[in-house]
Design a protein around this motif. Sequence first.
Motif, PDB file in Angstrom:
ATOM      1  N   SER A  16       0.893  -1.015   0.081  1.00 40.44           N
ATOM      2  CA  SER A  16       0.148  -0.083   0.050  1.00 40.44           C
ATOM      3  C   SER A  16       0.833   1.306   0.031  1.00 40.44           C
ATOM      4  O   SER A  16       2.195   1.030   0.167  1.00 40.44           O
ATOM      5  CB  SER A  16      -0.812   0.251   1.381  1.00 40.44           C
ATOM      6  N   ILE A  18       3.418   4.327   0.198  1.00 45.23           N
ATOM      7  CA  ILE A  18       4.804   4.683  -0.283  1.00 45.23           C
ATOM      8  C   ILE A  18       5.176   3.409  -0.646  1.00 45.23           C
ATOM      9  O   ILE A  18       6.079   3.391  -1.940  1.00 45.23           O
ATOM     10  CB  ILE A  18       5.601   5.150   0.702  1.00 45.23           C
ATOM     11  N   ASP A  37       4.901  -7.560   2.732  1.00 45.51           N
ATOM     12  CA  ASP A  37       3.815  -6.967   3.437  1.00 45.51           C
ATOM     13  C   ASP A  37       3.237  -7.904   4.444  1.00 45.51           C
ATOM     14  O   ASP A  37       3.242  -9.067   4.245  1.00 45.51           O
ATOM     15  CB  ASP A  37       2.744  -6.367   2.465  1.00 45.51           C
ATOM     16  N   ASN A  82      10.132   0.125   5.180  1.00 38.92           N
ATOM     17  CA  ASN A  82       9.300   1.232   4.912  1.00 38.92           C
ATOM     18  C   ASN A  82       7.848   0.707   6.062  1.00 38.92           C
ATOM     19  O   ASN A  82       7.110   1.741   6.199  1.00 38.92           O
ATOM     20  CB  ASN A  82       8.945   1.380   3.582  1.00 38.92           C
ATOM     21  N   TYR A 150       3.906   6.754  18.114  1.00 38.12           N
ATOM     22  CA  TYR A 150       4.333   6.917  16.724  1.00 38.12           C
ATOM     23  C   TYR A 150       5.391   7.902  16.654  1.00 38.12           C
ATOM     24  O   TYR A 150       6.470   7.710  15.789  1.00 38.12           O
ATOM     25  CB  TYR A 150       3.199   7.571  15.920  1.00 38.12           C
ATOM     26  N   THR A 185      -2.327   9.370   2.099  1.00 38.54           N
ATOM     27  CA  THR A 185      -2.433   7.884   1.931  1.00 38.54           C
ATOM     28  C   THR A 185      -3.490   7.399   3.190  1.00 38.54           C
ATOM     29  O   THR A 185      -3.809   8.336   3.915  1.00 38.54           O
ATOM     30  CB  THR A 185      -1.077   7.114   2.218  1.00 38.54           C
TER      31      THR A 185
HETATM   32  P1  NAD Z   1       0.133   2.506   4.319  1.00 37.26           P
HETATM   33  O1  NAD Z   1      -0.885   2.344   5.522  1.00 37.26           O
HETATM   34  O2  NAD Z   1      -0.659   2.836   3.100  1.00 37.26           O
HETATM   35  O3  NAD Z   1       1.255   1.329   4.345  1.00 37.26           O
HETATM   36  C1  NAD Z   1       1.769   0.705   4.982  1.00 37.26           C
HETATM   37  C2  NAD Z   1       1.781  -0.784   4.724  1.00 37.26           C
HETATM   38  O4  NAD Z   1       2.818  -1.554   5.741  1.00 37.26           O
HETATM   39  C3  NAD Z   1       0.711  -1.621   4.779  1.00 37.26           C
HETATM   40  O5  NAD Z   1       0.703  -2.223   3.412  1.00 37.26           O
HETATM   41  C4  NAD Z   1       0.460  -2.409   5.869  1.00 37.26           C
HETATM   42  O6  NAD Z   1      -0.091  -3.865   5.435  1.00 37.26           O
HETATM   43  C5  NAD Z   1       2.298  -2.721   5.934  1.00 37.26           C
HETATM   44  N1  NAD Z   1       2.403  -3.124   7.317  1.00 37.26           N
HETATM   45  C6  NAD Z   1       1.898  -2.775   8.574  1.00 37.26           C
HETATM   46  N2  NAD Z   1       2.318  -3.413   9.434  1.00 37.26           N
HETATM   47  C7  NAD Z   1       3.497  -4.300   9.123  1.00 37.26           C
HETATM   48  C8  NAD Z   1       4.029  -5.428   9.749  1.00 37.26           C
HETATM   49  N3  NAD Z   1       4.136  -5.697  11.022  1.00 37.26           N
HETATM   50  N4  NAD Z   1       4.911  -6.173   8.791  1.00 37.26           N
HETATM   51  C9  NAD Z   1       4.780  -5.992   7.457  1.00 37.26           C
HETATM   52  N5  NAD Z   1       4.120  -4.863   6.842  1.00 37.26           N
HETATM   53  C10 NAD Z   1       3.201  -4.239   7.604  1.00 37.26           C
HETATM   54  O7  NAD Z   1       1.155   3.600   4.881  1.00 37.26           O
HETATM   55  P2  NAD Z   1       2.176   4.721   4.143  1.00 37.26           P
HETATM   56  O8  NAD Z   1       1.436   6.170   4.333  1.00 37.26           O
HETATM   57  O9  NAD Z   1       2.520   4.297   2.963  1.00 37.26           O
HETATM   58  O10 NAD Z   1       3.270   4.633   5.198  1.00 37.26           O
HETATM   59  C11 NAD Z   1       4.585   3.930   4.898  1.00 37.26           C
HETATM   60  C12 NAD Z   1       5.483   4.530   6.122  1.00 37.26           C
HETATM   61  O11 NAD Z   1       5.745   6.015   5.837  1.00 37.26           O
HETATM   62  C13 NAD Z   1       5.207   4.120   7.358  1.00 37.26           C
HETATM   63  O12 NAD Z   1       6.266   3.730   8.036  1.00 37.26           O
HETATM   64  C14 NAD Z   1       4.677   5.435   7.956  1.00 37.26           C
HETATM   65  O13 NAD Z   1       4.765   5.866   9.155  1.00 37.26           O
HETATM   66  C15 NAD Z   1       5.365   6.490   7.061  1.00 37.26           C
HETATM   67  N6  NAD Z   1       4.951   7.690   6.959  1.00 37.26           N
HETATM   68  C16 NAD Z   1       3.601   8.179   6.430  1.00 37.26           C
HETATM   69  C17 NAD Z   1       3.121   9.270   6.421  1.00 37.26           C
HETATM   70  C18 NAD Z   1       1.600   9.408   5.830  1.00 37.26           C
HETATM   71  O14 NAD Z   1       1.173  10.810   6.153  1.00 37.26           O
HETATM   72  N7  NAD Z   1       1.133   8.788   5.149  1.00 37.26           N
HETATM   73  C19 NAD Z   1       3.958  10.518   7.046  1.00 37.26           C
HETATM   74  C20 NAD Z   1       5.245  10.048   7.203  1.00 37.26           C
HETATM   75  C21 NAD Z   1       5.553   8.950   7.254  1.00 37.26           C
END
Ligand code: NAD
Length: 250
Positions: A16, A18, A37, A82, A150, A185
């Motif tokens: 999903s 990023i 994932d 990630n 977080y 996202t």
């Molecule tokens: P998302 O929820 O769209 O994707 C995260 C993915 O990680 C999901 O597919 C989920 O199934 C997977 N996941 C969760 N727990 C897991 C585990 N234990 N083992 C394997 N996979 C697992 O989120 P995103 O926005 O794409 O976030 C990706 C990264 O970016 C994260 O580390 C998040 O903290 C960081 N981030 C996001 C934002 C934002 O605004 N969305 C901002 C800063 C940082």
Amino acid sequence: MDRLKDQVALITGAGSGIGKETALLFLAEGASVVAVDLHGDAVAAIPGVHAVQADVSKAADCERMVAEAEAKYGKLTVMFNNAGISHADDDDAINTTEAVWDLTFAVNVKGVFFGCKYGIPALRRAGGGSIINTASFVALLGAATPQLAYTASKGAVLSMSRELAAIHARENIRVNALCPGPLQTELLMKYLNTEEKKQRRLVHIPMGRFGQAKEIAKAALYLASDDSSFVTGTEFLVDGGITAAYTTPL
Ligand code: NAD
């Protein structure tokens, strides 16, 4: 389009947001991609990747995902740690439960540690490579909306990345913390689920919009490729200016 020709990249959280956008971009740039994932069906649906179901908070799963990358493609040169979660009940110090704190740290911090624990020996075997750990702008600023576990977990990712960068620099292994700003996202939008909540956050972003996962994928491409050959130990901000706005005196 061959900025990652001959590279083998493992991306966690690739089902999903990023991670998925990065998997698609890395493929287009010539890399072999191992897409990992918790939700195996989500990565199995991405054409062209080697999909692995794994929970990054489990050591055995992380060992297996790296072993699968080397078995399938012969080496590992890019490790994108990630996967991350933002728990719905994450709150301030008073209201955040121990269970929420522990789960957040298990995925966001221990998951990155395990990715490095098993990824670094593989990168060494390949003669070097690039590690990208997804932190967040909150690692630098904190957050105005309480999400203590977080925020603390992302601070840990940032400091861990800096130390790893220093320790492994002479092994031709670069380590950078990628720090996205607020993105459109699933992870964030499930909380900012009304126009009012969205606007409250947008007011702080100089660009006046949320970032897109694709824009973070492009930064990951830069950090993964040789274009960033002298870049290590950074807090690589891709945040629409939010950090500059917060840290500029009024
Ligand atoms: P998302 O929820 O769209 O994707 C995260 C993915 O990680 C999901 O597919 C989920 O199934 C997977 N996941 C969760 N727990 C897991 C585990 N234990 N083992 C394997 N996979 C697992 O989120 P995103 O926005 O794409 O976030 C990706 C990264 O970016 C994260 O580390 C998040 O903290 C960081 N981030 C996001 C934002 C934002 O605004 N969305 C901002 C800063 C940082």
